[in-house]
Design an enzyme around this catalytic site. Structure first.
Site, short mmCIF file in Angstrom:
data_model
loop_
_atom_site.label_atom_id
_atom_site.label_comp_id
_atom_site.label_asym_id
_atom_site.label_seq_id
_atom_site.Cartn_x
_atom_site.Cartn_y
_atom_site.Cartn_z
N HIS A 144 -25.68 -14.75 -16.51
CA HIS A 144 -24.39 -14.49 -15.87
C HIS A 144 -24.50 -13.52 -14.80
CE1 HIS A 144 -19.87 -13.64 -15.41
NE2 HIS A 144 -20.34 -12.51 -15.21
N GLU A 145 -25.17 -12.32 -14.75
CA GLU A 145 -25.45 -11.52 -13.71
C GLU A 145 -26.49 -12.14 -12.90
OE1 GLU A 145 -23.39 -9.08 -13.39
OE2 GLU A 145 -22.61 -9.14 -15.49
N HIS A 148 -24.46 -14.32 -10.40
CA HIS A 148 -23.93 -13.48 -9.39
C HIS A 148 -24.58 -13.30 -8.25
CE1 HIS A 148 -19.92 -12.62 -10.96
NE2 HIS A 148 -20.17 -11.97 -11.87
N GLU A 222 -16.11 -15.04 -11.40
CA GLU A 222 -16.59 -14.95 -12.69
C GLU A 222 -16.66 -16.37 -13.52
OE1 GLU A 222 -17.63 -12.22 -14.36
OE2 GLU A 222 -17.03 -11.21 -12.33
#
Length: 302
Positions: A144-145, A148, A222
């Site tokens: 997930h990070e 980003h 997100e």
């Protein structure tokens, strides 16, 4: 990179053109003298984008300093080695340069990514995450990070904030001058103390609406990062990680400067939700479950 620069230039020019038209209409058709509008536009652009880009360029340094994060230069144990290897593998899959990997002391399950560009970034996880999550769940959070970073979310957020800041600075002063001129009857360019009071109030009002727009984008990114985490680690792992967060989530101890980049953040309902940086975890889980299989495969960057 060039696409984002072109988008920045086009957006900024569109903002300045729109504001110039609005000012010309007010001056030519309503007889309101707005003073040095060119100077106002320059000042608004410098302050509006300047603050955003200073924050962006110093984001890694500020994140390390504010969280006390320990950057893993040489892994000290098997857990740190696994973190570095996992981020390296995901970064290669996402087509970005290896981020710095760090651990910060925090009781909650959380992680964040920051940095001035896709190839100059930091991914950090909390000690609470390492204690509470298994390897599959932690892998999804790292994905997930990394997503980003790969999606350029930090840069895009800075651009959006810069545009919004410029609008707030200019509109509050233009509208403030118009209101003051009608109240005082002076349309020749002078301003009284009422002008500064009006501008102060308008700064807060327009700033609130600007925050709502920025937080809408934050919530949207997100969902994209969740999909990226699912592509890098697997949909089931990403869902399991979000479910773990929903079971144990508490108030974040992350500093305000990096809270919006964490895996989770405070959520609200009704009007309060408009100012939240993260959508509810239940919505994120349901969105992943409903996503067509092809949306959680392939490359990270959309």
């Amino acid at each position: 990179m060039f696409k984002r620069i072109a988008l920045f230039l086009a957006t900024n020019l569109a903002v300045l053109a729109l504001l110039s038209i609005v000012m010309a209409v007010l001056q030519n058709y309503f007889g309101v003298t707005l003073g040095n509008t060119g100077g106002l536009l320059v000042m608004a652009t410098v302050f509006g984008f300047g603050g955003s880009f200073i924050s962006l360029m110093t984001s890694k340094w500020m994140a390390k300093r504010s969280t006390g994060a320990h950057v893993i230069d040489q892994p000290r144990n098997e857990s740190e080695q696994w973190l570095v290897n996992t981020v390296r593998r995901q970064a290669e899959a996402a087509g970005i340069k290896m981020p710095e990997v760090a651990i910060y002391d925090g009781p909650e399950i959380n992680a964040f990514a920051t940095g001035p560009s896709r190839n100059n970034s930091l991914v950090a996880v909390s000690t609470g995450l390492l204690r509470a999550m298994n390897r599959d769940e932690a892998e999804a959070v790292l994905g997930h990070e990394v997503s980003h970073v790969a999606n350029g979310d930090m840069v895009t957020m800075a651009l959006i904030q810069g545009v919004l800041n410029t609008f707030v600075i200019v509109l509050s002063r233009v509208v403030g001058r118009v209101i003051d001129s009608f109240i005082s009857g002076n349309r020749e360019g002078g301003v009284g103390i009422g002008y500064f009071v009006i501008v102060f109030i308008l700064d807060m009002i327009f700033g609130l609406f600007a925050s709502m727009i920025a937080m809408w984008f934050s919530r949207h990114r997100e969902f994209r990062a969740d999909a990226g985490g699912a592509r890098l680690a697997g949909r089931d792992k990403m869902i399991a990680a979000l479910q773990r967060l929903s079971q144990t989530y508490g108030e974040s101890t992350l500093p305000k400067t990096v809270q919006a980049f964490g895996i989770s953040g405070a959520v609200g309902h009704g009007l309060r939700r408009l100012l939240m940086s993260h959508p509810p975890l239940e919505e994120r889980i349901q969105t992943l479950r409903n996503a067509p299989l092809e949306q959680v495969r392939g490359t990270v960057v959309s």
